[in-house]
Design a protein around this motif. Sequence first.
Motif, mmCIF file in Angstrom:
data_model
loop_
_atom_site.group_PDB
_atom_site.id
_atom_site.type_symbol
_atom_site.label_atom_id
_atom_site.label_comp_id
_atom_site.label_asym_id
_atom_site.label_seq_id
_atom_site.Cartn_x
_atom_site.Cartn_y
_atom_site.Cartn_z
ATOM 1 N N ASN A 1 32.544 -10.516 -43.390
ATOM 2 C CA ASN A 1 32.445 -9.953 -44.748
ATOM 3 C C ASN A 1 32.079 -10.969 -45.813
ATOM 4 O O ASN A 1 32.271 -10.715 -47.002
ATOM 5 C CB ASN A 1 33.767 -9.271 -45.123
ATOM 6 N N VAL A 2 31.542 -12.111 -45.425
ATOM 7 C CA VAL A 2 31.130 -13.137 -46.387
ATOM 8 C C VAL A 2 29.680 -13.509 -46.115
ATOM 9 O O VAL A 2 29.295 -13.725 -44.961
ATOM 10 C CB VAL A 2 32.019 -14.391 -46.291
ATOM 11 N N VAL A 3 28.885 -13.601 -47.169
ATOM 12 C CA VAL A 3 27.475 -13.962 -47.029
ATOM 13 C C VAL A 3 27.332 -15.482 -47.002
ATOM 14 O O VAL A 3 27.809 -16.172 -47.906
ATOM 15 C CB VAL A 3 26.646 -13.386 -48.190
ATOM 16 N N ASP A 4 26.691 -15.986 -45.962
ATOM 17 C CA ASP A 4 26.304 -17.394 -45.909
ATOM 18 C C ASP A 4 24.927 -17.479 -46.557
ATOM 19 O O ASP A 4 23.907 -17.142 -45.951
ATOM 20 C CB ASP A 4 26.250 -17.867 -44.449
ATOM 21 N N GLU A 5 24.885 -17.909 -47.812
ATOM 22 C CA GLU A 5 23.657 -17.849 -48.598
ATOM 23 C C GLU A 5 22.522 -18.656 -47.970
ATOM 24 O O GLU A 5 21.361 -18.229 -47.980
ATOM 25 C CB GLU A 5 23.917 -18.332 -50.026
ATOM 26 N N ASP A 6 22.831 -19.823 -47.428
ATOM 27 C CA ASP A 6 21.772 -20.660 -46.838
ATOM 28 C C ASP A 6 21.121 -19.967 -45.648
ATOM 29 O O ASP A 6 19.891 -19.880 -45.550
ATOM 30 C CB ASP A 6 22.353 -22.011 -46.406
ATOM 31 N N LEU A 7 21.947 -19.472 -44.723
ATOM 32 C CA LEU A 7 21.372 -18.814 -43.553
ATOM 33 C C LEU A 7 20.793 -17.443 -43.881
ATOM 34 O O LEU A 7 19.862 -16.983 -43.217
ATOM 35 C CB LEU A 7 22.407 -18.704 -42.443
ATOM 36 N N MET A 8 21.324 -16.796 -44.913
ATOM 37 C CA MET A 8 20.741 -15.518 -45.326
ATOM 38 C C MET A 8 19.301 -15.718 -45.785
ATOM 39 O O MET A 8 18.397 -14.945 -45.431
ATOM 40 C CB MET A 8 21.584 -14.889 -46.431
ATOM 41 N N ARG A 9 19.063 -16.769 -46.557
ATOM 42 C CA ARG A 9 17.688 -17.057 -46.990
ATOM 43 C C ARG A 9 16.813 -17.432 -45.802
ATOM 44 O O ARG A 9 15.642 -17.052 -45.736
ATOM 45 C CB ARG A 9 17.683 -18.177 -48.024
ATOM 46 N N LYS A 10 17.397 -18.161 -44.857
ATOM 47 C CA LYS A 10 16.617 -18.603 -43.685
ATOM 48 C C LYS A 10 16.175 -17.408 -42.838
ATOM 49 O O LYS A 10 14.988 -17.257 -42.540
ATOM 50 C CB LYS A 10 17.470 -19.557 -42.840
ATOM 51 N N VAL A 11 17.120 -16.544 -42.476
ATOM 52 C CA VAL A 11 16.757 -15.409 -41.621
ATOM 53 C C VAL A 11 15.970 -14.365 -42.419
ATOM 54 O O VAL A 11 15.080 -13.700 -41.871
ATOM 55 C CB VAL A 11 18.000 -14.767 -40.964
ATOM 56 N N GLY A 12 16.279 -14.233 -43.706
ATOM 57 C CA GLY A 12 15.591 -13.252 -44.526
ATOM 58 C C GLY A 12 14.149 -13.601 -44.824
ATOM 59 O O GLY A 12 13.361 -12.739 -45.222
ATOM 60 N N SER A 13 13.777 -14.846 -44.622
ATOM 61 C CA SER A 13 12.399 -15.288 -44.838
ATOM 62 C C SER A 13 11.566 -15.210 -43.564
ATOM 63 O O SER A 13 10.397 -15.595 -43.561
ATOM 64 C CB SER A 13 12.396 -16.733 -45.362
ATOM 65 N N GLU B 1 37.732 -8.495 -58.055
ATOM 66 C CA GLU B 1 38.956 -9.171 -57.662
ATOM 67 C C GLU B 1 38.659 -10.563 -57.091
ATOM 68 O O GLU B 1 37.575 -10.820 -56.569
ATOM 69 C CB GLU B 1 39.684 -8.363 -56.575
ATOM 70 N N ASP B 2 39.622 -11.431 -57.193
ATOM 71 C CA ASP B 2 39.543 -12.715 -56.499
ATOM 72 C C ASP B 2 40.065 -12.485 -55.085
ATOM 73 O O ASP B 2 41.177 -12.865 -54.733
ATOM 74 C CB ASP B 2 40.376 -13.769 -57.237
ATOM 75 N N ASP B 3 39.237 -11.841 -54.282
ATOM 76 C CA ASP B 3 39.676 -11.337 -52.990
ATOM 77 C C ASP B 3 39.507 -12.406 -51.911
ATOM 78 O O ASP B 3 38.395 -12.863 -51.643
ATOM 79 C CB ASP B 3 38.871 -10.090 -52.629
ATOM 80 N N THR B 4 40.601 -12.780 -51.293
ATOM 81 C CA THR B 4 40.569 -13.777 -50.213
ATOM 82 C C THR B 4 40.597 -13.129 -48.834
ATOM 83 O O THR B 4 40.755 -13.821 -47.830
ATOM 84 C CB THR B 4 41.759 -14.749 -50.337
ATOM 85 N N THR B 5 40.434 -11.806 -48.768
ATOM 86 C CA THR B 5 40.415 -11.119 -47.482
ATOM 87 C C THR B 5 39.237 -11.603 -46.644
ATOM 88 O O THR B 5 38.108 -11.667 -47.128
ATOM 89 C CB THR B 5 40.295 -9.600 -47.678
ATOM 90 N N ARG B 6 39.516 -11.928 -45.391
ATOM 91 C CA ARG B 6 38.459 -12.394 -44.492
ATOM 92 C C ARG B 6 38.560 -11.671 -43.153
ATOM 93 O O ARG B 6 39.656 -11.453 -42.635
ATOM 94 C CB ARG B 6 38.556 -13.906 -44.264
ATOM 95 N N LEU B 7 37.402 -11.322 -42.600
ATOM 96 C CA LEU B 7 37.318 -10.651 -41.315
ATOM 97 C C LEU B 7 36.629 -11.585 -40.321
ATOM 98 O O LEU B 7 35.461 -11.957 -40.530
ATOM 99 C CB LEU B 7 36.518 -9.345 -41.429
ATOM 100 N N TYR B 8 37.350 -11.962 -39.268
ATOM 101 C CA TYR B 8 36.827 -12.913 -38.283
ATOM 102 C C TYR B 8 36.710 -12.247 -36.919
ATOM 103 O O TYR B 8 37.639 -11.579 -36.466
ATOM 104 C CB TYR B 8 37.744 -14.134 -38.170
ATOM 105 N N PHE B 9 35.575 -12.482 -36.259
ATOM 106 C CA PHE B 9 35.354 -11.913 -34.915
ATOM 107 C C PHE B 9 34.734 -13.002 -34.041
ATOM 108 O O PHE B 9 33.519 -13.103 -33.925
ATOM 109 C CB PHE B 9 34.428 -10.699 -35.002
ATOM 110 N N PRO B 10 35.565 -13.824 -33.390
ATOM 111 C CA PRO B 10 35.060 -14.935 -32.575
ATOM 112 C C PRO B 10 34.251 -14.475 -31.366
ATOM 113 O O PRO B 10 34.468 -13.385 -30.824
ATOM 114 C CB PRO B 10 36.339 -15.654 -32.124
ATOM 115 N N GLY B 11 33.326 -15.354 -30.931
ATOM 116 C CA GLY B 11 32.414 -15.008 -29.849
ATOM 117 C C GLY B 11 32.861 -15.420 -28.475
ATOM 118 O O GLY B 11 32.312 -14.934 -27.474
#
Length: 398
Positions: free
Chosen positions: A315-327, A210-220
Amino acid sequence: CAAVTKKGPHALINRRKMAIGIEGLEGLPKGHDVISVGLAEPYLEARGHTAALEYLAGVTKEKAPSGHRGSSDTMGKNREVFGIVLADMLEKMDPAERQRQVMVIDSDLEGSCGLHHIHKRVPDVFVRSGIMERGNFSAAAGFGMEKGRQGVFGTFSAFLEMCLSEITMARLNGANVLAHFSHAGVDDMADNTCHFGINNMFAANGLASEDDTTRLYFPGDQHQMRAVLERVFHDPGMRFVFSNRSALPDLLDANGDLLHGENYTFEPGRDEIVREGTAGWVVSFGETLYRALDAVEQLRAKGMDVGLINKSTLNVVDEDLMRKVGSSPFVLVAEGLSQTNGLGVHFGSWLLARGLTPKYAHIGTHLDGCGGLWQQMEHQGLDPEGILAAVEKLATPA
């Protein structure tokens, strides 16, 4: 019975008094809540319950921990800020356009979800409804079916599960809903396990096709809450904004300034580096974030260069930071949501799908909580000391 033998709708009202026999409380709706010591003592004394009276006399009130590392002493309740910010925005709209574009539907919890600010300041768009969350969510989604309209809905996170069918139908019909689910997680949760708001990730139940625009936000903190709402209010689709029952301290950057100060801009789907690190990363959000920051500051003071990520879009992957923390050598997700189905299980899968293999662990709510307020976080191992211990265990060579 007339309701069975006669045609037409009937209503049956049970006029049973609450708290029968408790002087000062009998017949009052407050009987559904905890009984104050002042009212309990005469009741117990009249019935000879001396052991109970002695126990109550010996109970002392504990003070919640304060002065967390990396945070200021200024506190804010995001569940209140939600209503304040929306009222600020709605007051700036032309009244006729406001009534055409926005409908705010309460589920008998306006004082707990911050919607009472909207009721007081912009009552022309406020609908005071009852305890029927599924119907109210559907009503908000129905209003938001038209382009440019926003249905606003509010209730406790513990009641999110009962709305899942309506959430699915709203998503499939492209409805615009800004849903505030307060009392998320377990922090300060006086109503125990039955009111834990820990299955919030269920709201992101769309299919990958789906072209799903659902977003889950949890501010700090309260400043990020304002930034989130000002950025996403007019977005299409369904936006779920989560807040806690507890107040949160303002987060500080490495220089001691507000992390979400005047120049801060929230960008949906982008994770935020709270502290840089090379030894490994902690990923957190919401009420667990400032506790994780405290733990990270302690570890850094001990010589472990640990970083911290604020993942406020769940519920959204930040690809840049995912690579940073995953490395990096290790990643720990610390959250107040369910350890079974919260961010942690998703984050681990996201890492593996990208061929990223740091040492990984996730901690979250996994125990029943009978009694307590802030103690719930310590009970779950989500206080600064518990998070610190989890990092040290993960970082220790096998």
